[in-house]
Design an enzyme around this catalytic site. Structure first.
Site, PDB file in Angstrom:
ATOM      1  NE  ARG A   4      -2.336  -1.327   3.547  1.00 35.17           N
ATOM      2  CZ  ARG A   4      -1.779  -0.549   4.466  1.00 35.17           C
ATOM      3  NH1 ARG A   4      -1.855   0.766   4.358  1.00 35.17           N
ATOM      4  NH2 ARG A   4      -1.176  -1.065   5.503  1.00 35.17           N
ATOM      5  CB  SER A  42      -0.709  -3.759   7.972  1.00 35.53           C
ATOM      6  OG  SER A  42      -1.849  -2.997   7.674  1.00 35.53           O
ATOM      7  NE  ARG A  71      -0.037  -8.661   2.420  1.00 37.98           N
ATOM      8  CZ  ARG A  71      -0.603  -8.317   3.567  1.00 37.98           C
ATOM      9  NH1 ARG A  71      -1.726  -8.872   3.951  1.00 37.98           N
ATOM     10  NH2 ARG A  71      -0.038  -7.428   4.369  1.00 37.98           N
ATOM     11  CB  CYS A 116       0.603  -6.648  13.882  1.00 36.85           C
ATOM     12  SG  CYS A 116       1.821  -5.379  13.509  1.00 36.85           S
ATOM     13  N   GLY A 117      -0.393 -10.037  12.957  1.00 35.57           N
ATOM     14  CA  GLY A 117      -0.881 -11.287  13.536  1.00 35.57           C
ATOM     15  C   GLY A 117      -2.369 -11.569  13.469  1.00 35.57           C
ATOM     16  CD  GLU A 167       2.422 -23.082  23.349  1.00 35.75           C
ATOM     17  OE1 GLU A 167       1.361 -23.126  24.006  1.00 35.75           O
ATOM     18  OE2 GLU A 167       3.195 -24.060  23.223  1.00 35.75           O
ATOM     19  CG  ASN A 168      -0.492 -15.999  20.582  1.00 38.33           C
ATOM     20  OD1 ASN A 168       0.387 -15.825  21.431  1.00 38.33           O
ATOM     21  ND2 ASN A 168      -0.359 -15.617  19.316  1.00 38.33           N
ATOM     22  CE1 TYR A 217       1.529  -7.114  -3.754  1.00 41.59           C
ATOM     23  CE2 TYR A 217       0.628  -5.803  -1.976  1.00 41.59           C
ATOM     24  CZ  TYR A 217       1.280  -6.940  -2.416  1.00 41.59           C
ATOM     25  OH  TYR A 217       1.662  -7.889  -1.512  1.00 41.59           O
ATOM     26  N   GLY A 218      -2.791  -5.430  -4.261  1.00 41.73           N
ATOM     27  CA  GLY A 218      -3.515  -5.604  -3.002  1.00 41.73           C
ATOM     28  C   GLY A 218      -4.444  -4.473  -2.628  1.00 41.73           C
ATOM     29  N   GLY A 219      -4.203  -3.920  -1.455  1.00 38.46           N
ATOM     30  CA  GLY A 219      -5.064  -2.901  -0.893  1.00 38.46           C
ATOM     31  C   GLY A 219      -5.222  -1.672  -1.773  1.00 38.46           C
ATOM     32  CG  HIS A 236      -7.048  -3.322   9.994  1.00 37.66           C
ATOM     33  ND1 HIS A 236      -5.745  -2.917  10.180  1.00 37.66           N
ATOM     34  CD2 HIS A 236      -7.007  -4.298   9.053  1.00 37.66           C
ATOM     35  CE1 HIS A 236      -4.946  -3.631   9.387  1.00 37.66           C
ATOM     36  NE2 HIS A 236      -5.690  -4.482   8.697  1.00 37.66           N
ATOM     37  CG  ASN A 280       3.119  -6.616   1.861  1.00 39.63           C
ATOM     38  OD1 ASN A 280       2.491  -7.194   2.762  1.00 39.63           O
ATOM     39  ND2 ASN A 280       2.551  -5.752   1.040  1.00 39.63           N
ATOM     40  CB  THR A 283      -3.732 -14.015   8.787  1.00 41.83           C
ATOM     41  OG1 THR A 283      -4.083 -12.870   8.016  1.00 41.83           O
ATOM     42  CG2 THR A 283      -4.040 -15.280   8.011  1.00 41.83           C
ATOM     43  CG  ASN A 284      -0.082 -16.134  11.905  1.00 44.67           C
ATOM     44  OD1 ASN A 284       0.379 -17.256  11.836  1.00 44.67           O
ATOM     45  ND2 ASN A 284       0.194 -15.189  11.011  1.00 44.67           N
TER      46      ASN A 284
HETATM   47  P1  GTP Z   1      -2.522  -7.847   7.345  1.00 44.46           P
HETATM   48  O1  GTP Z   1      -3.020  -8.865   6.386  1.00 44.46           O
HETATM   49  O2  GTP Z   1      -1.387  -7.030   6.797  1.00 44.46           O
HETATM   50  O3  GTP Z   1      -3.570  -6.962   7.914  1.00 44.46           O
HETATM   51  O4  GTP Z   1      -1.762  -8.628   8.526  1.00 44.46           O
HETATM   52  P2  GTP Z   1      -2.175  -9.614   9.721  1.00 44.46           P
HETATM   53  O5  GTP Z   1      -2.444  -8.811  10.944  1.00 44.46           O
HETATM   54  O6  GTP Z   1      -3.215 -10.586   9.293  1.00 44.46           O
HETATM   55  O7  GTP Z   1      -0.794 -10.361  10.010  1.00 44.46           O
HETATM   56  P3  GTP Z   1      -0.388 -11.905   9.945  1.00 44.46           P
HETATM   57  O8  GTP Z   1      -1.214 -12.772  10.835  1.00 44.46           O
HETATM   58  O9  GTP Z   1      -0.323 -12.301   8.515  1.00 44.46           O
HETATM   59  O10 GTP Z   1       1.078 -11.872  10.566  1.00 44.46           O
HETATM   60  C1  GTP Z   1       2.131 -11.156  10.008  1.00 44.46           C
HETATM   61  C2  GTP Z   1       3.454 -11.685  10.482  1.00 44.46           C
HETATM   62  O11 GTP Z   1       3.502 -11.765  11.908  1.00 44.46           O
HETATM   63  C3  GTP Z   1       3.730 -13.093   9.954  1.00 44.46           C
HETATM   64  O12 GTP Z   1       5.071 -13.153   9.513  1.00 44.46           O
HETATM   65  C4  GTP Z   1       3.525 -13.961  11.159  1.00 44.46           C
HETATM   66  O13 GTP Z   1       4.294 -15.124  11.114  1.00 44.46           O
HETATM   67  C5  GTP Z   1       3.901 -13.045  12.326  1.00 44.46           C
HETATM   68  N1  GTP Z   1       3.161 -13.417  13.561  1.00 44.46           N
HETATM   69  C6  GTP Z   1       1.832 -13.639  13.668  1.00 44.46           C
HETATM   70  N2  GTP Z   1       1.491 -14.030  14.928  1.00 44.46           N
HETATM   71  C7  GTP Z   1       2.638 -14.061  15.631  1.00 44.46           C
HETATM   72  C8  GTP Z   1       2.947 -14.391  16.990  1.00 44.46           C
HETATM   73  O14 GTP Z   1       2.095 -14.755  17.814  1.00 44.46           O
HETATM   74  N3  GTP Z   1       4.263 -14.280  17.359  1.00 44.46           N
HETATM   75  C9  GTP Z   1       5.229 -13.892  16.481  1.00 44.46           C
HETATM   76  N4  GTP Z   1       6.493 -13.817  16.926  1.00 44.46           N
HETATM   77  N5  GTP Z   1       4.979 -13.584  15.182  1.00 44.46           N
HETATM   78  C10 GTP Z   1       3.699 -13.668  14.766  1.00 44.46           C
HETATM   79  C1  SPV Z   2      -2.931  -4.574   5.190  1.00 46.09           C
HETATM   80  O1  SPV Z   2      -1.962  -3.928   4.776  1.00 46.09           O
HETATM   81  O2  SPV Z   2      -3.468  -4.317   6.307  1.00 46.09           O
HETATM   82  C2  SPV Z   2      -3.492  -5.680   4.392  1.00 46.09           C
HETATM   83  C3  SPV Z   2      -2.947  -5.918   3.051  1.00 46.09           C
HETATM   84  O3  SPV Z   2      -4.396  -6.360   4.851  1.00 46.09           O
HETATM   85  S1  SPV Z   2      -3.563  -4.818   1.842  1.00 46.09           S
HETATM   86  O4  SPV Z   2      -4.810  -5.413   1.303  1.00 46.09           O
HETATM   87  O5  SPV Z   2      -2.573  -4.698   0.782  1.00 46.09           O
HETATM   88  O6  SPV Z   2      -3.863  -3.542   2.428  1.00 46.09           O
HETATM   89 MN    MN Z   3      -5.034  -5.646   6.899  1.00 50.99          MN
END
Ligand code: GTP
Ligand code: SPV
Ligand code: MN
Length: 665
Positions: free
Chosen positions: A124, A318, A435, A320-321, A561-562, A267-269, A296, A433, A323-324
């Protein structure tokens, strides 16, 4: 009706045939590469007669708008997208031929493709993201404000003829289940087939969405061009490139008339306009006007060992976790987490005064690096077929790879730019970045609630960021106002999801800094005001998986572990455990955070919850300076909470000093 409103907001400039052209062509287009704009404004071309703009099933408001955009951008053809498999196959085949996509090995990664973007078009572009409201203060100090008339004129210049030599696709879509009470409709026109196939995965795209638009339906018009016309104003042609884009970019929003214009990026967003542009920037302004929230946030359903269910929404900046956490596989026995959304939540009070949320998206556009079998096995399973990967590395056998996917690093790859790569290369094989784009239906942990138009009742809202210091692993805000303060005070180390310096700490209130479509202080006030609309507001928590020790390593193992933190949050919601007050919020009492079987030294656990009064006082001083940017608009409740935390820290400091005096006696 929006179509009508939109027309009124525009000022007609020229009439040509039966088409109103609203945007002037006098500003020359600024293409990249060899194609130079004509020095003298070319005469308005006749609209090509073979341009079939009419569509039998489409509402006249949509047809009229498509006609206007076509007259401005001058594509060779207009194609109305129906969202079918046949359409997807046709477009992907075409993109493989054009070099935009590489088809991956059919056995290793069936139905999947790799896209390599231009190296200048990987994230973005916040510096080119604009909010055009009539009054500057309605965009607020954290947005790039533009005067709407002036911006329209600029956009007219860049969009004029920007689709020459290309096909313009009309992409009708619904954010949320078609026809749902929280859902919204939009139509994107784009000259990017990559955007079309991505929108098909990310939204409910196609014939059903178009059919839902009637004469009285509100829909959001979204214009997108990669800004790389193949024919210039005097008819000279040039060849296409694999990833067309333009160095000049505009990600422009008109929150008052609910319109989006995006130019120069594929690209993406920047290009999938249902996502950040509509579902966050435009929708947040809708939410302000109509009493709801566009956030968000991920959305999950948690089931505890007693089969009690909880719905959590969580805002992290963005990469920061989200999806995880959305795909968390709990290490604690007896717990399950099901995924409803991983990026965006739309939330509104229901008739019973509870906050109901949907995920308006239908797919995931997730960060590839760091996604591996040990960190996110659910995502790895989800990605085994029918995925479009962007800017990952290509293996010699036609599969994909990225940093963190496997422990073993391949001996040879083509990197995200298609260059030979070995472990000795010293550069990342995948762009940080990089995806994946994948349908939510492929996610093994997907919850049936994704398709429930009524949404789910949100029991708790979590705020978090990437913080190596200060912010505890988990804390609970004592009340709603303190919860809003917690959201407003989020800051986080910058990631590769947007241009900027990775690792730099910046304020990112509610993880919405790049996404709030109006003044951030008004946004804080809107959140505070939700308390009166809700009989049972969600509990609010802060989390931080990213705190580090003095040696730089993460103190908390994170990922699966979260679930231990999630379990404590749910225990609080169920009223099963108490909590210990600290100046910055309530934290788990000794023994309440289940650490059974966890390999974390006791001193690290202590460090994860440490609230250092001096460091926190400095943090608050800095926060106060940040808040001052909002001037008189900053809600008093936030100033009051800041003072409260400050007082608590002062008392804690005094306590600490007294304790130190005792222990040194
Ligand atoms: P956007 O799609 O950009 O909005 O991001 P998001 O918030 O969905 O982030 P995502 O879950 O894809 O995580 C981004 C990065 O953070 C990845 O490289 C993950 O591996 C890492 N990450 C996610 N959860 C954790 C965690 O609990 N600990 C650590 N150390 N890294 C994490
Ligand atoms: C973000 O940046 O928060 C995303 C990826 O989720 S994008 O769709 O490119 O904005
Ligand atoms: Mn996002």
């Amino acid at each position: 009706m929006l179509g009508r409103r939109t027309r009124n907001h525009h000022r007609s400039r020229r009439r040509h045939a039966d088409v109103t052209i609203e945007l002037t062509r006098d500003v020359p287009v600024q293409p990249t590469g060899a194609l130079r704009p004509a020095p003298i404004p070319a005469p308005l071309p006749q609209q090509p007669s073979r341009l079939r703009v009419q569509h039998a099933g489409a509402d006249p408001s949509v047809v009229a708008w498509v006609r206007k955009v076509a007259a401005l951008t001058e594509p060779d053809a207009v194609v109305w997208c129906d969202g079918s498999q046949e359409e997807f196959d046709r477009l992907t085949t075409q993109m493989v031929q054009a070099g935009t996509l590489v088809r991956l090995d059919e056995d290793l990664r069936p139905g999947s493709f790799l896209a390599r973007s231009a190296p200048t078009d990987v994230a973005r572009v916040e510096s080119r993201t604009f909010i055009a409201s009539h009054r500057r203060e309605d965009a607020g100090p954290t947005n790039n404000w533009r005067e709407p008339t002036a911006l329209r004129e600029e956009l007219a210049g860049v969009f004029a003829g920007s689709m020459r030599g290309r096909t313009m696709y009309v992409v009708p879509f619904s954010m949320g289940p078609v026809g749902g009470p929280i859902s919204q409709l939009g139509v994107q026109v784009t000259d990017s087939p990559y955007a079309v196939v991505s929108m098909r995965t990310m939204t409910r795209m196609g014939a059903d969405a178009l059919a839902a638009i009637g004469p009285d339906t509100t829909w959001v018009p979204a214009v997108h061009s990669v800004g790389y016309p193949l024919v210039d104003a005097v008819g000279r042609s040039r060849a296409d490139v694999a990833w067309p884009c333009n160095d000049l970019k505009y990600i422009a929003h008109f929150p008052e008339s609910r319109e989006i214009f995006s130019f120069g990026s594929g690209y993406g967003g920047n290009a999938l306009l249902g996502k950040k542009c509509f579902a966050l920037r435009i929708a947040s302004a809708m939410g302000r006007d109509e009493g709801w929230l566009a956030e968000h946030m991920l959305l999950v359903k948690v089931t505890d060992p007693q089969q009690r269910q909880f719905h959590l929404a969580a805002a992290f900046p963005s990469a920061c976790g989200k999806t995880n956490l959305a795909m968390l596989r709990p290490t604690l026995p007896g717990w399950t987490v099901e995924t409803i959304g991983d990026d965006i939540a739309w939330m509104r009070p229901d008739a019973d005064g509870r906050l109901r949320a949907i995920n308006p998206e239908a797919g995931f556009f997730g960060v590839a690096p760091g996604t591996g079998w040990s960190t996110n096995p659910t995502a790895m399973q989800m990605l085994d077929r029918d995925v479009i990967f962007t800017n990952v590395a290509l293996t010699d056998d036609g599969d994909v790879w990225w940093e963190g996917m496997t422990e073993e690093v391949p001996e040879h790859l083509l990197d995200w730019q298609g260059r030979d790569w070995t472990p000795a290369s010293g550069t990342p094989a995948a762009h940080p970045n990089a995806r994946f784009t994948v349908s939510a239906s492929q996610c093994p942990s997907i919850a049936a609630e994704l398709d429930d138009p009524q949404g789910v009742v949100v029991d708790a809202v979590l705020f978090g960021g990437r913080r190596r210091t200060n912010v505890p692993l988990v804390s609970q805000a004592p009340d709603w106002k303190a919860g809003v303060f917690l959201g407003a005070s989020v800051s986080s180390e910058q990631t590769a999801a947007a241009e900027g310096t990775v690792g730099q700490l910046r304020h990112d209130p509610f993880a919405m800094l790049p996404f709030a479509g109006y003044d951030m202080a008004d946004y804080f006030a809107h959140w505070l005001g939700m308390e009166d609309r809700l009989s049972q507001p969600p509990a609010v928590f802060g989390v931080n998986w990213f705190r580090r020790g003095d040696d730089g390593r993460f103190l908390w193992p994170g990922f699966g572990e979260n679930s231990r933190v999630v379990a404590w949050i749910c225990a609080r919601l169920a009223g099963r455990v108490g909590a210990v007050p600290t100046p910055v919020g309530l934290v788990p009492a000794a023994g309440d955070l289940d650490v059974t079987g966890l390999d974390v030294p006791a001193q690290d656990l202590t460090a994860l919850f440490a609230v250092d009064p001096a460091a926190w006082t400095a943090e608050l001083d800095e926060l106060e300076t940040y808040f001052a940017r909002f001037g008189d608009k900053l809600p008093r409740d936030l100033t009051a909470r800041l003072a409260e935390v400050r007082d608590a820290l002062r008392a804690a400091r005094w306590e600490q000093r007294r304790w130190e005096e005792w222990t040194t006696d």
